[in-house]
Design a protein around this motif. Structure first.
Motif, PDB file in Angstrom:
ATOM      1  N   ALA A  63      74.816  55.750  55.252  1.00  0.00           N
ATOM      2  CA  ALA A  63      75.480  54.589  55.638  1.00  0.00           C
ATOM      3  C   ALA A  63      75.804  54.689  57.222  1.00  0.00           C
ATOM      4  CB  ALA A  63      77.119  54.653  54.966  1.00  0.00           C
ATOM      5  N   LEU A  64      75.879  55.854  57.650  1.00  0.00           N
ATOM      6  CA  LEU A  64      76.325  56.075  59.125  1.00  0.00           C
ATOM      7  C   LEU A  64      74.795  56.182  59.875  1.00  0.00           C
ATOM      8  CD1 LEU A  64      78.680  59.260  58.689  1.00  0.00           C
ATOM      9  CD2 LEU A  64      79.449  57.055  59.627  1.00  0.00           C
ATOM     10  N   GLY A  65      73.964  56.437  59.199  1.00  0.00           N
ATOM     11  CA  GLY A  65      72.732  56.348  59.907  1.00  0.00           C
ATOM     12  C   GLY A  65      71.996  55.081  59.923  1.00  0.00           C
ATOM     13  N   TYR A  66      72.034  54.308  58.982  1.00  0.00           N
ATOM     14  CA  TYR A  66      71.359  53.042  58.814  1.00  0.00           C
ATOM     15  C   TYR A  66      72.313  51.806  59.005  1.00  0.00           C
ATOM     16  CZ  TYR A  66      67.619  55.711  56.625  1.00  0.00           C
ATOM     17  OH  TYR A  66      66.749  56.362  56.304  1.00  0.00           O
ATOM     18  N   VAL A  67      73.400  51.742  58.572  1.00  0.00           N
ATOM     19  CA  VAL A  67      74.547  50.677  58.653  1.00  0.00           C
ATOM     20  C   VAL A  67      75.233  50.538  59.844  1.00  0.00           C
ATOM     21  CG1 VAL A  67      76.152  49.341  57.579  1.00  0.00           C
ATOM     22  CG2 VAL A  67      74.542  50.564  56.392  1.00  0.00           C
ATOM     23  N   LEU A  68      76.021  52.031  60.424  1.00  0.00           N
ATOM     24  CA  LEU A  68      76.619  51.875  61.683  1.00  0.00           C
ATOM     25  C   LEU A  68      75.895  51.421  62.783  1.00  0.00           C
ATOM     26  CD1 LEU A  68      79.694  52.385  62.780  1.00  0.00           C
ATOM     27  CD2 LEU A  68      78.763  54.777  62.823  1.00  0.00           C
ATOM     28  N   PRO A  69      74.677  51.761  63.054  1.00  0.00           N
ATOM     29  CA  PRO A  69      74.183  51.605  64.225  1.00  0.00           C
ATOM     30  C   PRO A  69      73.984  49.920  64.412  1.00  0.00           C
ATOM     31  CG  PRO A  69      72.938  53.119  63.251  1.00  0.00           C
ATOM     32  CD  PRO A  69      74.034  52.895  62.201  1.00  0.00           C
TER      33      PRO A  69
ATOM     34  N   SER B  14      66.349  48.028  69.880  1.00  0.00           N
ATOM     35  CA  SER B  14      64.935  47.816  69.501  1.00  0.00           C
ATOM     36  C   SER B  14      64.158  49.095  69.247  1.00  0.00           C
ATOM     37  CB  SER B  14      64.472  47.396  70.864  1.00  0.00           C
ATOM     38  OG  SER B  14      65.098  46.109  71.520  1.00  0.00           O
ATOM     39  N   PHE B  15      64.344  50.056  69.858  1.00  0.00           N
ATOM     40  CA  PHE B  15      63.804  51.478  69.646  1.00  0.00           C
ATOM     41  C   PHE B  15      64.182  52.077  68.272  1.00  0.00           C
ATOM     42  CE2 PHE B  15      62.450  50.874  73.820  1.00  0.00           C
ATOM     43  CZ  PHE B  15      60.892  51.441  73.905  1.00  0.00           C
ATOM     44  N   GLY B  16      65.641  51.807  68.015  1.00  0.00           N
ATOM     45  CA  GLY B  16      66.104  52.305  66.707  1.00  0.00           C
ATOM     46  C   GLY B  16      65.531  51.629  65.692  1.00  0.00           C
ATOM     47  N   ALA B  17      65.206  50.246  65.864  1.00  0.00           N
ATOM     48  CA  ALA B  17      64.396  49.513  64.611  1.00  0.00           C
ATOM     49  C   ALA B  17      63.081  50.109  64.485  1.00  0.00           C
ATOM     50  CB  ALA B  17      64.687  47.927  65.079  1.00  0.00           C
TER      51      ALA B  17
ATOM     52  N   ASN C 276      64.403  62.356  57.715  1.00  0.00           N
ATOM     53  CA  ASN C 276      65.379  63.112  58.594  1.00  0.00           C
ATOM     54  C   ASN C 276      64.966  62.679  60.121  1.00  0.00           C
ATOM     55  OD1 ASN C 276      66.468  64.454  56.460  1.00  0.00           O
ATOM     56  ND2 ASN C 276      64.931  66.282  56.675  1.00  0.00           N
ATOM     57  N   VAL C 277      63.832  62.562  60.432  1.00  0.00           N
ATOM     58  CA  VAL C 277      63.249  62.121  61.767  1.00  0.00           C
ATOM     59  C   VAL C 277      63.793  60.751  61.981  1.00  0.00           C
ATOM     60  CG1 VAL C 277      61.609  61.932  63.505  1.00  0.00           C
ATOM     61  CG2 VAL C 277      61.299  64.035  62.062  1.00  0.00           C
ATOM     62  N   GLU C 278      63.626  59.990  60.996  1.00  0.00           N
ATOM     63  CA  GLU C 278      64.072  58.542  61.022  1.00  0.00           C
ATOM     64  C   GLU C 278      65.552  58.319  61.465  1.00  0.00           C
ATOM     65  OE1 GLU C 278      64.034  54.646  58.293  1.00  0.00           O
ATOM     66  OE2 GLU C 278      64.096  56.513  57.482  1.00  0.00           O
ATOM     67  N   LEU C 279      66.320  58.997  60.637  1.00  0.00           N
ATOM     68  CA  LEU C 279      67.777  59.149  60.908  1.00  0.00           C
ATOM     69  C   LEU C 279      68.210  59.948  62.235  1.00  0.00           C
ATOM     70  CD1 LEU C 279      69.106  59.861  57.138  1.00  0.00           C
ATOM     71  CD2 LEU C 279      69.501  57.722  58.600  1.00  0.00           C
ATOM     72  N   GLY C 280      67.493  60.881  62.734  1.00  0.00           N
ATOM     73  CA  GLY C 280      67.751  61.508  63.870  1.00  0.00           C
ATOM     74  C   GLY C 280      67.416  60.732  64.955  1.00  0.00           C
ATOM     75  N   GLY C 281      66.460  59.804  65.019  1.00  0.00           N
ATOM     76  CA  GLY C 281      65.860  59.053  66.000  1.00  0.00           C
ATOM     77  C   GLY C 281      66.910  57.908  66.100  1.00  0.00           C
ATOM     78  N   ILE C 282      67.477  57.284  65.102  1.00  0.00           N
ATOM     79  CA  ILE C 282      68.254  56.297  65.212  1.00  0.00           C
ATOM     80  C   ILE C 282      69.730  56.885  65.789  1.00  0.00           C
ATOM     81  CG2 ILE C 282      69.636  54.669  63.654  1.00  0.00           C
ATOM     82  CD1 ILE C 282      67.325  54.416  61.961  1.00  0.00           C
ATOM     83  N   THR C 283      70.115  57.892  65.288  1.00  0.00           N
ATOM     84  CA  THR C 283      71.405  58.559  65.811  1.00  0.00           C
ATOM     85  C   THR C 283      71.196  59.028  67.241  1.00  0.00           C
ATOM     86  OG1 THR C 283      72.002  59.370  63.710  1.00  0.00           O
ATOM     87  CG2 THR C 283      72.936  60.402  65.429  1.00  0.00           C
ATOM     88  N   VAL C 284      70.330  59.427  67.593  1.00  0.00           N
ATOM     89  CA  VAL C 284      70.160  59.831  69.223  1.00  0.00           C
ATOM     90  C   VAL C 284      70.217  58.549  69.994  1.00  0.00           C
ATOM     91  CG1 VAL C 284      68.283  60.646  70.922  1.00  0.00           C
ATOM     92  CG2 VAL C 284      68.966  61.877  68.757  1.00  0.00           C
TER      93      VAL C 284
ATOM     94  N   THR D 265      75.033  55.111  73.464  1.00  0.00           N
ATOM     95  CA  THR D 265      75.353  53.839  73.929  1.00  0.00           C
ATOM     96  C   THR D 265      76.540  53.416  73.277  1.00  0.00           C
ATOM     97  OG1 THR D 265      73.994  53.023  72.095  1.00  0.00           O
ATOM     98  CG2 THR D 265      72.918  53.205  74.178  1.00  0.00           C
ATOM     99  N   MET D 266      77.015  53.770  71.826  1.00  0.00           N
ATOM    100  CA  MET D 266      77.921  53.344  71.151  1.00  0.00           C
ATOM    101  C   MET D 266      79.186  53.943  71.921  1.00  0.00           C
ATOM    102  SD  MET D 266      79.509  53.943  67.407  1.00  0.00           S
ATOM    103  CE  MET D 266      79.322  55.539  67.256  1.00  0.00           C
ATOM    104  N   ILE D 267      79.477  55.310  72.473  1.00  0.00           N
ATOM    105  CA  ILE D 267      80.219  55.830  73.216  1.00  0.00           C
ATOM    106  C   ILE D 267      80.377  55.377  74.485  1.00  0.00           C
ATOM    107  CG2 ILE D 267      81.041  58.150  74.213  1.00  0.00           C
ATOM    108  CD1 ILE D 267      79.547  59.645  71.992  1.00  0.00           C
ATOM    109  N   TRP D 268      79.412  54.944  75.170  1.00  0.00           N
ATOM    110  CA  TRP D 268      79.418  54.170  76.276  1.00  0.00           C
ATOM    111  C   TRP D 268      80.219  52.846  76.455  1.00  0.00           C
ATOM    112  CZ3 TRP D 268      74.531  52.965  79.769  1.00  0.00           C
ATOM    113  CH2 TRP D 268      74.922  52.669  81.293  1.00  0.00           C
ATOM    114  N   THR D 269      79.769  52.050  75.269  1.00  0.00           N
ATOM    115  CA  THR D 269      80.400  50.928  74.985  1.00  0.00           C
ATOM    116  C   THR D 269      81.906  50.939  74.986  1.00  0.00           C
ATOM    117  OG1 THR D 269      78.314  50.155  74.083  1.00  0.00           O
ATOM    118  CG2 THR D 269      80.157  48.762  73.702  1.00  0.00           C
ATOM    119  N   ILE D 270      82.204  51.908  74.062  1.00  0.00           N
ATOM    120  CA  ILE D 270      83.760  51.933  73.782  1.00  0.00           C
ATOM    121  C   ILE D 270      84.538  52.408  74.823  1.00  0.00           C
ATOM    122  CG2 ILE D 270      85.453  53.569  72.370  1.00  0.00           C
ATOM    123  CD1 ILE D 270      83.238  53.677  70.358  1.00  0.00           C
TER     124      ILE D 270
END
Length: 377
Positions: free
Chosen positions: A260-266, A322-325, A339-347, A352-357
């Motif tokens: 959920a954190l890896g696919y939905v939160l982003p 875009s690159f997360g998709a 694992n690489v998929e989730l890691g790439g989305i998270t990175v 950007t989420m922290i910067w936006t907040i």
């Protein structure tokens, strides 16, 4: 009973086609569509195209899933992984594999790929310039150089073309998975909003954005699309997680939360920021006020750069979306693991989420405290 037989026959045919392709390599002629309802059609260039097209040709899943068919599919994936692992001998082989999977015979160099190249190059120029000027001095960072005017328009235009093309691809290649399709559409409209807002916050943006009615219309369309597709993903979290489950891996406690954190939160985290941004910029105030408010904040905090930071942030969030998709696409083409998929989305999404907040909290914080530039100057 009939569904079970069909599933078993399909998987047997799938294994036979794959191993024949491995033996014959790129000279093999593989059916590009395989279905129990219609005859075999066009041929693919190589085994990789066949593997990728079989699942798409299979159509929507049946309500009755035979366990033998499921086991055959799992065996097929394991065999395919073993052959790939032993067949790749160096960087050139890996590069060739990626090239075959990403540049297929049916879509060798589409408008989506062309626009993504222009999008990526212009984004690198914009963010690279921003980073260099930030390291120089706050004054340099706060000033938009004239050299970024052309890359800014190329970035926004290619973003529109790329996202529009991705909508077509989502309907074409994920037509049997409505949840996944809408998740991709949610990412596309988020990137579109960021691209629009980058020009809107940029002094080199078109003057038509100073027309309050135009601003309201643009915000209304983009915000509505974001709310519809992002909320669809949020409400169907369980379906999204299930569609990305690795069937060959053992389940573990906490997988649902991790996925959920890896696919939905982003996808979902941007919505709480899009709504107040639209309300402030197109309901309460306008674009002229935005620039004045940024200057006011710079004076209050004794440091320049609020306008520039908000503007460059839009490029970063668009690139992250875009690159997360791209990560789920690479995994669907069996180029990366889960694992690489989730890691790439998270990175991509977490910074950007922290910067936006941080930036949004600072900008809105001045408004909450009443430190707002007067509407009439």
């Amino acid at each position: 009973m009939i569904c079970g037989i069909i599933n078993i026959d399909y998987c047997i045919m799938k294994r036979a086609i794959f191993f024949a392709a491995v033996l014959l390599h790129s000279d093999a002629f593989i059916p590009s569509s395989l279905s129990v309802q219609r005859p075999l059609a066009a041929v693919a260039d190589n085994a990789d195209d066949a593997i990728l097209e079989i699942d798409d040709a299979r159509g929507p899943p049946t309500s009755s899933i035979n366990p033998i068919a499921v086991q055959l599919e799992q065996d097929f994936d394991v065999d395919m992984a073993k052959i790939r692992a032993t067949g790749l001998t160096g960087p050139s082989d890996v590069l060739s594999l990626w090239k075959r999977r990403l540049i297929t015979k049916e879509d060798p160099f589409s408008i989506h790929k062309i626009s993504s190249v222009a999008y990526s190059i212009s984004a690198i120029i914009i963010l690279g310039t921003a980073a260099a000027r930030y390291l120089d001095s706050p004054e340099a960072f706060a000033t938009f150089p004239q050299s970024l005017e052309l890359p800014s328009y190329i970035f926004s235009a290619s973003n529109v073309v790329m996202c529009t093309a991705s909508v077509r691809m989502a309907y074409l290649h994920r037509r049997y998975d409505i949840t996944a399709r809408n998740a991709f559409l949610g990412v596309a409209v988020s990137s579109l909003f960021s691209g629009f807002y980058y020009l809107w916050t940029n002094p080199y943006g078109p003057e038509i954005f100073n027309d309050h009615l135009v601003t309201q219309l643009c915000f209304a369309i983009l915000v509505t699309l974001n709310v519809v597709f992002i909320m669809d993903t949020v409400l169907k979290t369980s379906e999204v997680i299930e569609s990305r489950r690795d069937r060959n891996a053992e389940d573990y406690k906490g997988r649902y939360v991790v996925d959920a954190l890896g696919y939905v939160l982003p996808i979902a985290w941007g919505l709480p920021f899009i709504l107040p941004t639209a309300y402030v910029d197109c309901v309460l105030y306008d674009r002229v006020w935005f620039f004045e408010q940024c200057q006011c904040i710079d004076q209050l905090r004794g440091m320049q750069g609020m306008n520039a930071e908000l503007s460059y942030l839009q490029v970063a969030t668009s690139v992250a979306a875009s690159f997360g998709a791209l990560m789920p696409t690479l995994r669907d083409k069996k180029l990366i693991s889960k694992n690489v998929e989730l890691g790439g989305i998270t990175v991509l999404s977490l910074p950007t989420m922290i910067w936006t907040i941080r930036v949004s909290a600072e900008f809105l914080g001045y408004m909450v405290r009443g430190e707002v530039y007067p509407i009439n100057g």
